[in-house]
Write an enzyme that holds these catalytic residues in place. Sequence first.
Site, short mmCIF file in Angstrom:
data_model
loop_
_atom_site.label_atom_id
_atom_site.label_comp_id
_atom_site.label_asym_id
_atom_site.label_seq_id
_atom_site.Cartn_x
_atom_site.Cartn_y
_atom_site.Cartn_z
N GLY A 54 0.66 -1.21 -0.09
CA GLY A 54 -0.02 -0.16 -0.06
C GLY A 54 0.79 1.36 -0.06
O GLY A 54 1.92 1.21 -0.41
N HIS A 74 21.56 3.28 34.41
CA HIS A 74 22.10 4.64 34.24
C HIS A 74 23.47 4.41 33.59
O HIS A 74 24.08 3.42 33.78
CB HIS A 74 22.53 5.17 35.70
CG HIS A 74 23.42 6.35 35.68
ND1 HIS A 74 22.77 7.55 35.35
CD2 HIS A 74 24.68 6.50 36.06
CE1 HIS A 74 23.81 8.45 35.48
NE2 HIS A 74 24.89 7.83 35.64
P1 FAD Z 1 -2.87 2.17 2.24
O1 FAD Z 1 -1.61 1.80 2.71
O2 FAD Z 1 -3.26 3.24 1.71
O3 FAD Z 1 -3.41 0.93 1.13
C1 FAD Z 1 -4.34 1.05 0.47
C2 FAD Z 1 -4.22 0.09 -0.93
O4 FAD Z 1 -5.32 -0.04 -1.54
C3 FAD Z 1 -3.29 0.89 -1.76
O5 FAD Z 1 -2.13 -0.11 -2.21
C4 FAD Z 1 -4.14 1.07 -2.93
O6 FAD Z 1 -3.57 0.74 -4.40
C5 FAD Z 1 -5.37 -0.06 -2.90
N1 FAD Z 1 -6.53 0.16 -3.39
C6 FAD Z 1 -7.36 1.48 -3.14
N2 FAD Z 1 -8.69 1.37 -3.88
C7 FAD Z 1 -8.66 -0.10 -4.32
C8 FAD Z 1 -9.54 -0.71 -5.35
N3 FAD Z 1 -10.73 -0.25 -5.41
N4 FAD Z 1 -9.26 -1.95 -5.74
C9 FAD Z 1 -7.86 -2.51 -5.59
N5 FAD Z 1 -7.11 -1.88 -4.71
C10 FAD Z 1 -7.23 -0.63 -4.13
N6 FAD Z 1 2.04 6.27 8.81
C11 FAD Z 1 2.72 5.82 9.99
O7 FAD Z 1 2.16 5.31 11.06
N7 FAD Z 1 3.98 6.08 10.20
C12 FAD Z 1 4.78 6.78 8.96
O8 FAD Z 1 6.07 7.26 9.31
C13 FAD Z 1 3.94 7.25 7.91
N8 FAD Z 1 4.81 8.00 7.10
C14 FAD Z 1 4.02 8.28 5.89
C15 FAD Z 1 4.68 9.07 4.73
C16 FAD Z 1 4.04 9.62 3.82
C17 FAD Z 1 4.77 10.44 2.69
C18 FAD Z 1 2.69 9.16 3.58
C19 FAD Z 1 1.94 9.67 2.28
C20 FAD Z 1 1.86 8.54 4.58
C21 FAD Z 1 2.77 7.96 5.82
N9 FAD Z 1 2.01 7.26 6.78
C22 FAD Z 1 2.73 7.12 7.98
C23 FAD Z 1 0.54 7.13 6.60
C24 FAD Z 1 0.48 5.63 6.28
O9 FAD Z 1 1.14 5.23 5.03
C25 FAD Z 1 -1.11 5.26 6.04
O10 FAD Z 1 -1.66 5.50 7.39
C26 FAD Z 1 -1.14 3.71 5.79
O11 FAD Z 1 -0.57 3.52 4.63
C27 FAD Z 1 -2.67 3.28 5.82
O12 FAD Z 1 -2.96 1.97 5.51
P2 FAD Z 1 -4.08 1.34 4.81
O13 FAD Z 1 -3.83 -0.12 4.94
O14 FAD Z 1 -5.44 1.95 5.78
O15 FAD Z 1 -4.11 1.89 3.32
#
Ligand code: FAD
Length: 462
Positions: A42, A447
Amino acid sequence: MSDDKFDLLVIGGGPGGYVAAIRAAQLGLKVACVDKRDALGGTCLNVGCIPSKALLHASELYEQAEKHLPDFGITVGELKLDLKKMLARKDKTVEELTGGIAFLFKKNKVEHVIGAGAITAAGTVEVAQKGGKKRVLKADNIIIATGSEVSPLPGVTIDGKRVITSTEALSLPKVPKHMVVIGGGVIGLELGSVWRRLGAALTVVEYMPVLLPGMDGEVSKTMARILKKQGMKIKLSTKVTGVEITKSGASVTVEPAAGGDGETIKCDSVLVSVGRRPFTEGLGLEAVGITLNETGRIPVDENFATSAAGIYAIGDVIDGPMLAHKAEDEGYACASNLAGQTGQVNHDVIPSVVYTMPEVAVVGKTEEELKDKDISYKEGRYLYKNTGMGLAFMDEDSFVKVLVGEDDSILGAHIVGPEASTLIHEVALAMANGLKAKAFRELIVAHPALSEVVQRAFLKVS
Ligand code: FAD
Ligand code: NAD
């Protein structure tokens, strides 16, 4: 069971989705995970947490060698930046980690279906695959983990070259001469730090009167002071009224948030980092009657169930902080529940870290929140430099601040300083297990260690 019939379908292979898929498979369910990206992981692994931390680490080493090592009696010869190699190393880290998730999928027999998934009816997901192919998958349960995307800034066109998002800021082919960062939140300060350390002049334009709005006020003020000392130009209470892409770069026009005379800032790179928004486009929520809440997120109950039977949602796409570890925990809990076990997430104790130098790490309530809620508290504060190990870092500003209730309960902790991302978990562990501040006061701490700073902050509240 046919190839296209599963116990669980997960849409989205980020930290929420891949953890849910692996956990469910380990508990005996037949699972597929649909993601548009070829590489799993992701936002976090591909264009978020991991590449940004790889660059933060590398650029910090560069700055240490350039500016700080002589203070410790270390002189280095001519310093040279090999940006191409730095970026390649970052890419390798990403590849290793995304490949690791693919390995775990194979090992646990989770099928990775590449393509965009849309829910067409309860229990049915249609996947649009490469080359115009379609595949229809069926399952008893579906978890939506589609994450978030960059929030656009109305009136500002992102061309991906001069005006960029965090994704492009992770792969710039050369160090900008002057970067303007719109939004002084987590991404602005982390990625702004990377390019400033590597040589860019940096101006941060923040709409609110503080950096990192929502964090404890003392943390925000201290960080503004430290980052200014590091060379960042910070314009608070300032709004961007337009960005014009020119031949040689870009012109950003800004004016006071409250109105007044404007000015134009010339630069060669503009990073738009004004937040992220949940991603649900093309997901087919209307087909199953799911409506979004006022912030565009999918409403769920305490078991992550949406209003549609058999459909659950986790991670950035539902309420709460947009953090990878929050998404992971929700994925684990939701999958455990679906496999007949009990999974829970303690949403009151979610640590959060900003990976600047020094780091910022927080857990629990801020002073402002406690005052707003009329909760009485005592504050214990200790400076790193007043301990032996803290002094070794030659750091003036770093501190630990703890907030403790009348009954000695731990209400929050706010740390600005080296290793803050590690230290915060001492307090988080105590809070998650209902320990009182007394537990820290009575602990024998080695410490010298930075943990002494945490303990001494608690000793101030007795
Ligand atoms: P995501 O990681 O966004 O994954 C969702 C996935 O779903 C994606 O791969 C997308 O391609 C896929 N998708 C979407 N719609 C569809 C569909 N209809 N069909 C198929 N696939 C689909 N968080 C931290 O805790 N620590 C950090 O240091 C941190 N640093 C970050 C730095 C940056 C530059 C950014 C942008 C974000 C950062 N974050 C960090 C936030 C973190 O990346 C997100 O909170 C986290 O990735 C969320 O996870 P998720 O599984 O909800 O979604
Ligand atoms: P953010 O919400 O942290 O910061 C956005 C900033 O932009 C805020 O300070 C806001 O006041 C400001 N802003 C909004 N509109 C503006 C405007 N028109 N002009 C000037 N300033 C404006 O969002 P982000 O930095 O884009 O990060 C997005 C999400 O990604 C965050 O929710 C964060 O949790 C997550 N993230 C986490 C980490 C981490 O945990 N270390 C790192 C990066 C991203």
